[in-house]
Scaffold this active site. Structure first.
Site, mmCIF file in Angstrom:
data_model
loop_
_atom_site.group_PDB
_atom_site.id
_atom_site.type_symbol
_atom_site.label_atom_id
_atom_site.label_comp_id
_atom_site.label_asym_id
_atom_site.label_seq_id
_atom_site.Cartn_x
_atom_site.Cartn_y
_atom_site.Cartn_z
ATOM 1 N N ARG A 158 49.652 38.862 42.991
ATOM 2 C CA ARG A 158 48.808 40.054 43.136
ATOM 3 C C ARG A 158 49.650 41.263 43.547
ATOM 4 O O ARG A 158 49.417 42.375 43.073
ATOM 5 C CB ARG A 158 47.702 39.811 44.169
ATOM 6 C CG ARG A 158 46.862 41.056 44.421
ATOM 7 C CD ARG A 158 45.683 40.803 45.323
ATOM 8 N NE ARG A 158 44.986 42.057 45.603
ATOM 9 C CZ ARG A 158 43.854 42.146 46.280
ATOM 10 N NH1 ARG A 158 43.289 41.057 46.767
ATOM 11 N NH2 ARG A 158 43.283 43.317 46.498
ATOM 12 N N ASN A 164 38.507 35.931 39.924
ATOM 13 C CA ASN A 164 38.577 37.179 39.164
ATOM 14 C C ASN A 164 39.694 37.146 38.125
ATOM 15 O O ASN A 164 40.631 36.365 38.271
ATOM 16 C CB ASN A 164 38.824 38.349 40.139
ATOM 17 C CG ASN A 164 37.530 38.865 40.733
ATOM 18 O OD1 ASN A 164 36.527 38.955 40.049
ATOM 19 N ND2 ASN A 164 37.556 39.193 42.016
ATOM 20 N N CYS A 196 29.741 37.038 41.274
ATOM 21 C CA CYS A 196 30.440 38.147 41.920
ATOM 22 C C CYS A 196 29.631 38.610 43.123
ATOM 23 O O CYS A 196 28.397 38.512 43.123
ATOM 24 C CB CYS A 196 30.623 39.296 40.928
ATOM 25 S SG CYS A 196 31.579 40.679 41.613
ATOM 26 N N HIS A 216 32.214 44.002 37.632
ATOM 27 C CA HIS A 216 32.875 45.193 38.180
ATOM 28 C C HIS A 216 32.616 46.418 37.298
ATOM 29 O O HIS A 216 33.349 47.409 37.356
ATOM 30 C CB HIS A 216 34.379 44.972 38.384
ATOM 31 C CG HIS A 216 34.672 43.980 39.469
ATOM 32 N ND1 HIS A 216 35.943 43.666 39.879
ATOM 33 C CD2 HIS A 216 33.850 43.223 40.255
ATOM 34 C CE1 HIS A 216 35.891 42.763 40.855
ATOM 35 N NE2 HIS A 216 34.633 42.484 41.091
ATOM 36 N N TYR A 227 33.243 49.850 42.073
ATOM 37 C CA TYR A 227 34.388 49.826 41.159
ATOM 38 C C TYR A 227 34.352 50.959 40.137
ATOM 39 O O TYR A 227 35.370 51.262 39.502
ATOM 40 C CB TYR A 227 34.469 48.481 40.432
ATOM 41 C CG TYR A 227 35.061 47.386 41.277
ATOM 42 C CD1 TYR A 227 36.425 47.151 41.288
ATOM 43 C CD2 TYR A 227 34.254 46.594 42.083
ATOM 44 C CE1 TYR A 227 36.988 46.154 42.076
ATOM 45 C CE2 TYR A 227 34.794 45.590 42.881
ATOM 46 C CZ TYR A 227 36.161 45.379 42.871
ATOM 47 O OH TYR A 227 36.710 44.397 43.658
#
Length: 449
Positions: free
Chosen positions: A98, A152, A174, A204, A258
């Site tokens: 990440r 995700n 989610c 998102h 988002y």
């Protein structure tokens, strides 16, 4: 379902820092969801975390006095054998991956985020092949089990599972719609059960199309409140930038946190670049938070989910997963917002595609509620992101460099085709270990061509 013997649930990525929330959710629902065996599964690199989390899980179960067996294993097939439900919460490449997903785009002046833009694509490219393997093993070992995924990017992952797996009992979960529902209820000063929101869009990329309190629509009132800089729908991992009042009222539907990446791109990028320069991207913050959580989890006196867990951006993910499992098991026919096969719920999105939409959850799984045509002001962005998800999923499955480049270039957060290729090459090199599909002889010939 094995009602007399109790349920078997397998959680892939059991060493996750979120697992205590999942355990708490199962404990508080034990009367309606009699889990006999919960199998927490991880890989060798996650063994230490699995053992720490597993010990805490056992203390939590013992404190609650529920007869739930906690099994820890790195043998995924053993965990999947005859499971009733499977949850997946993994991070291929762990948090170090990440960090790269965020830092490499930022080095090039692009937004670096784990589910949006270049970082989101690469998380999908690493994750989708692994989840497809798990789905095929489920088809062999527990074909009647539902796969509840909250790894995700959930939209792209669900898209890939629906299109490329023979196991079709797949649901993406989610926490964003749950957080929006909770926040709007608090804003209105009303119990959540009295507030209904018609959610429609993608993961998102979901909008609250209509908001009701009891039978009265209050969408305009909610938008008026959200136009106040002091009142925002926020997530721990997204800057709470206030919306332009006139834009929000003109939009006419409730955006999710988002959407700031798409409607406030330059401001978000400026903030991310400042954090990047200080060495504190969200990934680095999460690494520090997670290290602190695992130190807490090691405490033999701890037998509850610590409140510090809510500082992670995914609070309520696990609660959402527990809700959908309980509703399927008990045929509740309640309404939840899930990532499922469209089946015509959104008129302008392909029938086979994954969408995030309000669903009625039955013993046969979620039934998406028909929302019809999306408002024109949000339709184009949703279709563009759906194209990105579909082509990104195809790239993950085929290892096609060209498809990955195409996916990046059509993403609205990538401003040019040439920059898309630069970030693609840098991220491929950084993640080569977890992207074998791109480094076969044929794939390399295609890259060179």
């Amino acid at each position: 379902m094995k009602e007399s013997k109790g349920l078997k649930i397998a959680t892939i990525g059991g060493g996750s820092s979120y697992t205590p929330e999942l355990i708490e959710g199962f404990i508080k629902r034990f009367d309606e969801l009699p889990i006999k065996e919960l199998w927490l599964v991880d890989i060798e690199a996650g063994k230490e975390k699995l053992e720490i989390v597993g010990s805490l899980a056992r203390r939590m179960v013992e404190k609650a006095g529920v007869p739930m067996e906690i099994h820890l294993t790195m043998d995924r097939r053993q965990a999947l054998q005859n499971a009733d439900f499977v949850t997946t919460q993994m991070r291929v490449g762990l948090l170090d991956a990440r960090v790269k997903d965020e830092r490499i785009p930022l080095e090039l002046g692009l937004i670096g985020q784990e589910t949006n833009g270049a970082g989101g694509l690469f998380k999908g490219l690493r994750t989708i092949p692994v989840l497809l393997e798990i789905a095929e093993e489920m088809q062999e070992l527990c074909p009647d089990a539902w796969l509840i995924n909250f790894t995700n990017p959930a939209g792209m992952v669900t898209e890939a599972l629906l299109r490329y797996s023979s196991h079709k009992k797949v649901i993406g979960v989610c926490n964003v719609p749950f957080n929006m529902h909770l926040s709007i209820s608090k804003m209105l000063g009303v119990e959540m059960k009295r507030v209904h929101i018609d959610f429609a869009g993608l993961n998102h990329m979901v909008f609250g199309i209509h908001v009701f309190v009891d039978d009265r629509e209050v969408t305009n009132e909610v938008l008026e409140m959200l136009a106040n800089p002091e009142i925002q729908l926020t997530m721990k991992n997204i800057a709470p930038l206030p919306w332009n009042r006139r834009f929000l009222k003109s939009l006419g539907v409730v955006p999710c946190p988002y959407h700031r990446y798409y409607y406030k791109t330059s401001t978000i990028l400026e903030e991310e670049l400042e954090a990047f320069k200080s060495g504190q991207t969200r990934a680095e913050i999460v690494k520090t938070l997670e290290a602190g959580l695992f130190e807490l989890y090691k405490d033999d006196a701890l037998a509850i989910k610590p409140p510090q867990l809510e500082q992670r951006g995914g609070a309520y993910y696990s609660d959402a997963a527990c809700n959908v499992i309980s509703s399927i098991y008990n045929d509740k026919k309640d309404i939840q917002v899930l990532n499922v096969k469209n089946n015509g719920a959104l008129a302008e999105i392909d029938f086979e595609s994954a969408v995030e939409v309000s669903c009625i959850v039955t013993k046969n799984g979620p039934i998406p509620m028909t929302m019809g045509k999306l408002p024109v002001q949000i339709l184009g962005l949703i279709q563009q992101i759906k194209s990105f998800e579909r082509i990104g999923a195809e790239a993950a499955v085929t290892g096609s460099y060209d498809k990955a480049l195409l996916a990046l270039t059509i993403n609205p957060l990538i401003p040019s085709d040439d920059l898309a290729e630069v970030v693609l090459q840098k991220l491929l090199a950084a993640h080569e270990e977890y992207l074998p599909q791109f480094f076969t002889d044929n794939a390399l010939l295609n890259i060179q061509g």
